[in-house]
Design a protein around this motif. Structure first.
Motif, PDB file in Angstrom:
ATOM      1  N   PRO A  48       0.841  -1.258   0.124  1.00 18.53           N
ATOM      2  CA  PRO A  48      -0.098   0.050  -0.104  1.00 18.53           C
ATOM      3  C   PRO A  48       0.880   1.416   0.124  1.00 18.53           C
ATOM      4  CG  PRO A  48      -0.504  -1.470   1.949  1.00 18.53           C
ATOM      5  CD  PRO A  48       0.575  -2.117   0.949  1.00 18.53           C
ATOM      6  N   LEU A  49       1.892   1.327   0.698  1.00 17.59           N
ATOM      7  CA  LEU A  49       2.526   2.654   0.904  1.00 17.59           C
ATOM      8  C   LEU A  49       3.470   2.775  -0.459  1.00 17.59           C
ATOM      9  CD1 LEU A  49       3.298   4.966   2.538  1.00 17.59           C
ATOM     10  CD2 LEU A  49       5.127   3.817   3.755  1.00 17.59           C
ATOM     11  N   SER A  50       3.820   1.694  -1.080  1.00 20.73           N
ATOM     12  CA  SER A  50       4.472   1.614  -2.461  1.00 20.73           C
ATOM     13  C   SER A  50       3.788   2.227  -3.431  1.00 20.73           C
ATOM     14  CB  SER A  50       4.960   0.230  -2.644  1.00 20.73           C
ATOM     15  OG  SER A  50       6.138   0.019  -1.858  1.00 20.73           O
ATOM     16  N   ARG A  51       2.469   1.798  -3.434  1.00 18.03           N
ATOM     17  CA  ARG A  51       1.353   2.268  -4.270  1.00 18.03           C
ATOM     18  C   ARG A  51       1.122   3.763  -4.278  1.00 18.03           C
ATOM     19  NH1 ARG A  51      -1.041  -2.572  -2.974  1.00 18.03           N
ATOM     20  NH2 ARG A  51      -2.813  -1.442  -1.817  1.00 18.03           N
ATOM     21  N   ILE A  52       1.073   4.283  -3.124  1.00 20.75           N
ATOM     22  CA  ILE A  52       0.894   5.631  -2.572  1.00 20.75           C
ATOM     23  C   ILE A  52       2.099   6.386  -3.423  1.00 20.75           C
ATOM     24  CG2 ILE A  52       0.709   7.494  -0.870  1.00 20.75           C
ATOM     25  CD1 ILE A  52      -0.873   5.260   0.935  1.00 20.75           C
ATOM     26  N   ALA A  53       3.418   5.953  -2.910  1.00 22.79           N
ATOM     27  CA  ALA A  53       4.425   6.367  -3.528  1.00 22.79           C
ATOM     28  C   ALA A  53       4.538   6.655  -5.003  1.00 22.79           C
ATOM     29  CB  ALA A  53       5.811   5.940  -2.882  1.00 22.79           C
ATOM     30  N   ASP A  54       4.148   5.460  -5.622  1.00 20.55           N
ATOM     31  CA  ASP A  54       4.199   5.582  -7.095  1.00 20.55           C
ATOM     32  C   ASP A  54       3.209   6.487  -7.754  1.00 20.55           C
ATOM     33  OD1 ASP A  54       6.037   3.428  -7.080  1.00 20.55           O
ATOM     34  OD2 ASP A  54       4.211   1.850  -7.338  1.00 20.55           O
ATOM     35  N   ALA A  55       1.924   6.528  -7.108  1.00 20.36           N
ATOM     36  CA  ALA A  55       0.908   7.378  -7.494  1.00 20.36           C
ATOM     37  C   ALA A  55       1.430   9.104  -7.369  1.00 20.36           C
ATOM     38  CB  ALA A  55      -0.349   7.446  -6.592  1.00 20.36           C
ATOM     39  N   LEU A  56       2.119   9.299  -6.378  1.00 18.93           N
ATOM     40  CA  LEU A  56       2.680  10.683  -6.165  1.00 18.93           C
ATOM     41  C   LEU A  56       3.979  10.994  -6.829  1.00 18.93           C
ATOM     42  CD1 LEU A  56       2.512  13.352  -4.551  1.00 18.93           C
ATOM     43  CD2 LEU A  56       4.209  12.217  -2.984  1.00 18.93           C
ATOM     44  N   GLU A  57       4.508   9.843  -7.338  1.00 17.34           N
ATOM     45  CA  GLU A  57       5.556  10.230  -8.403  1.00 17.34           C
ATOM     46  C   GLU A  57       5.137  10.521  -9.557  1.00 17.34           C
ATOM     47  OE1 GLU A  57       8.219   6.844  -8.212  1.00 17.34           O
ATOM     48  OE2 GLU A  57       9.233   7.269  -6.489  1.00 17.34           O
ATOM     49  N   GLU A  58       3.988   9.686 -10.061  1.00 15.08           N
ATOM     50  CA  GLU A  58       3.299  10.024 -11.378  1.00 15.08           C
ATOM     51  C   GLU A  58       2.649  11.382 -11.347  1.00 15.08           C
ATOM     52  OE1 GLU A  58      -0.499   8.217 -13.738  1.00 15.08           O
ATOM     53  OE2 GLU A  58       0.765   6.815 -12.456  1.00 15.08           O
ATOM     54  N   LYS A  59       2.078  11.990 -10.438  1.00 15.56           N
ATOM     55  CA  LYS A  59       1.671  13.226 -10.188  1.00 15.56           C
ATOM     56  C   LYS A  59       2.730  14.244 -10.296  1.00 15.56           C
ATOM     57  CE  LYS A  59      -2.749  12.458  -9.372  1.00 15.56           C
ATOM     58  NZ  LYS A  59      -3.911  12.841 -10.396  1.00 15.56           N
ATOM     59  N   GLN A  60       3.656  14.055  -9.533  1.00  9.65           N
ATOM     60  CA  GLN A  60       4.974  15.021  -9.813  1.00  9.65           C
ATOM     61  C   GLN A  60       5.565  15.000 -10.953  1.00  9.65           C
ATOM     62  OE1 GLN A  60       7.078  13.051  -6.592  1.00  9.65           O
ATOM     63  NE2 GLN A  60       6.926  14.870  -5.251  1.00  9.65           N
ATOM     64  N   ILE A  61       5.531  13.814 -11.900  1.00  8.32           N
ATOM     65  CA  ILE A  61       6.279  13.980 -13.088  1.00  8.32           C
ATOM     66  C   ILE A  61       5.185  14.857 -14.233  1.00  8.32           C
ATOM     67  CG2 ILE A  61       6.508  12.449 -15.516  1.00  8.32           C
ATOM     68  CD1 ILE A  61       7.645  10.479 -13.102  1.00  8.32           C
ATOM     69  N   GLU A  62       3.852  14.455 -13.840  1.00  6.97           N
ATOM     70  CA  GLU A  62       2.779  15.058 -14.628  1.00  6.97           C
ATOM     71  C   GLU A  62       2.824  16.688 -14.599  1.00  6.97           C
ATOM     72  OE1 GLU A  62      -1.998  15.323 -14.660  1.00  6.97           O
ATOM     73  OE2 GLU A  62      -0.991  13.586 -14.133  1.00  6.97           O
ATOM     74  N   ALA A  63       3.093  16.947 -13.063  1.00 10.96           N
ATOM     75  CA  ALA A  63       3.335  18.389 -12.912  1.00 10.96           C
ATOM     76  C   ALA A  63       4.397  19.023 -13.508  1.00 10.96           C
ATOM     77  CB  ALA A  63       3.188  18.680 -11.331  1.00 10.96           C
ATOM     78  N   ALA A  64       5.521  18.205 -13.636  1.00 12.26           N
ATOM     79  CA  ALA A  64       6.769  18.842 -13.878  1.00 12.26           C
ATOM     80  C   ALA A  64       6.441  19.229 -15.504  1.00 12.26           C
ATOM     81  CB  ALA A  64       8.058  17.733 -14.009  1.00 12.26           C
ATOM     82  N   GLY A  65       5.939  18.270 -16.152  1.00 10.43           N
ATOM     83  CA  GLY A  65       5.495  18.275 -17.753  1.00 10.43           C
ATOM     84  C   GLY A  65       4.857  19.756 -17.859  1.00 10.43           C
ATOM     85  N   HIS A  66       3.780  20.040 -17.035  1.00  6.55           N
ATOM     86  CA  HIS A  66       3.043  21.122 -17.218  1.00  6.55           C
ATOM     87  C   HIS A  66       3.851  22.418 -17.049  1.00  6.55           C
ATOM     88  CE1 HIS A  66      -0.690  18.967 -17.640  1.00  6.55           C
ATOM     89  NE2 HIS A  66      -0.731  18.626 -16.597  1.00  6.55           N
ATOM     90  N   VAL A  67       4.620  22.303 -15.835  1.00 11.17           N
ATOM     91  CA  VAL A  67       5.565  23.533 -15.571  1.00 11.17           C
ATOM     92  C   VAL A  67       6.710  23.878 -16.650  1.00 11.17           C
ATOM     93  CG1 VAL A  67       7.438  24.231 -13.950  1.00 11.17           C
ATOM     94  CG2 VAL A  67       5.387  23.243 -13.112  1.00 11.17           C
ATOM     95  N   LEU A  68       6.998  22.792 -17.409  1.00 13.00           N
ATOM     96  CA  LEU A  68       7.992  22.762 -18.445  1.00 13.00           C
ATOM     97  C   LEU A  68       7.282  23.476 -19.561  1.00 13.00           C
ATOM     98  CD1 LEU A  68      10.808  22.389 -19.817  1.00 13.00           C
ATOM     99  CD2 LEU A  68       9.999  19.928 -20.257  1.00 13.00           C
ATOM    100  N   GLU A  69       6.163  22.972 -20.053  1.00  9.27           N
ATOM    101  CA  GLU A  69       5.231  23.640 -21.010  1.00  9.27           C
ATOM    102  C   GLU A  69       4.910  25.338 -20.668  1.00  9.27           C
ATOM    103  OE1 GLU A  69       1.661  21.688 -21.877  1.00  9.27           O
ATOM    104  OE2 GLU A  69       2.707  19.762 -22.097  1.00  9.27           O
ATOM    105  N   ALA A  70       4.658  25.687 -19.460  1.00  6.91           N
ATOM    106  CA  ALA A  70       4.485  26.758 -19.175  1.00  6.91           C
ATOM    107  C   ALA A  70       5.809  27.594 -18.988  1.00  6.91           C
ATOM    108  CB  ALA A  70       4.031  27.049 -17.802  1.00  6.91           C
ATOM    109  N   ALA A  71       6.646  27.034 -18.949  1.00 14.32           N
ATOM    110  CA  ALA A  71       8.316  27.664 -18.681  1.00 14.32           C
ATOM    111  C   ALA A  71       8.663  28.068 -20.155  1.00 14.32           C
ATOM    112  CB  ALA A  71       9.265  26.912 -17.848  1.00 14.32           C
ATOM    113  N   ILE A  72       8.513  27.133 -20.955  1.00  9.34           N
ATOM    114  CA  ILE A  72       8.884  27.309 -22.501  1.00  9.34           C
ATOM    115  C   ILE A  72       7.906  28.533 -22.821  1.00  9.34           C
ATOM    116  CG2 ILE A  72       8.624  26.447 -24.746  1.00  9.34           C
ATOM    117  CD1 ILE A  72       9.329  23.573 -23.395  1.00  9.34           C
ATOM    118  N   SER A  73       6.839  28.493 -22.709  1.00 12.80           N
ATOM    119  CA  SER A  73       6.076  29.704 -23.213  1.00 12.80           C
ATOM    120  C   SER A  73       6.353  31.149 -22.769  1.00 12.80           C
ATOM    121  CB  SER A  73       4.490  29.615 -22.817  1.00 12.80           C
ATOM    122  OG  SER A  73       3.727  30.834 -23.247  1.00 12.80           O
TER     123      SER A  73
END
Length: 121
Positions: A48-73
């Motif tokens: 269960p804790l590993s799955r929570i960590a995996d889900a948070l990592e996925e959200k962090q990577i997704e957020a990084a992609g959004h920030v990168l797009e905004a930063a490029i703009s």
């Protein structure tokens, strides 16, 4: 203070060295309230804790992609105000730190290569 060559703070680098030595510990994508590393020692990487960590990592990577797009703009627009550029710079540093932590956590969970095993001897 940074550890030589790693880009990581010295305390984090020391913690990661201990994690490498143990071999059964996962670096989690969050820290304690006092800023210390959170580690998980488990024989069930799908627990269960590993799955929570995996889900948070996925959200962090997704957020990084959004920030990168905004930063490029922002950074390619010559009319971007200085305050917006500074804000984007801070956000880029935040998400880069998250992604580096995820990469380090995943690297630590990879099986050792023959050259790494030779270095450990």
């Amino acid at each position: 203070m940074q550890a030589s060559g790693s880009g990581l703070p010295t305390e984090t680098a020391k913690t990661l060295e201990r994690v490498r030595e143990r071999g059964d510990t996962r670096l989690l994508p969050w820290k304690t309230e006092s800023g210390k590393e959170c580690l998980l020692s488990t024989d069930d990487p799908a627990g269960p804790l590993s799955r929570i960590a995996d889900a948070l990592e996925e959200k962090q990577i997704e957020a990084a992609g959004h920030v990168l797009e905004a930063a490029i703009s922002t950074l390619t627009n010559p009319l971007s105000p200085r305050s917006e550029i500074e804000y984007m710079s801070r956000r880029l540093v935040e998400v880069l730190a998250d992604v580096m932590r995820i990469a380090e956590s995943r690297r630590l969970r990879l099986p050792a290569t023959a050259s790494q095993r030779a270095e450990d001897k």
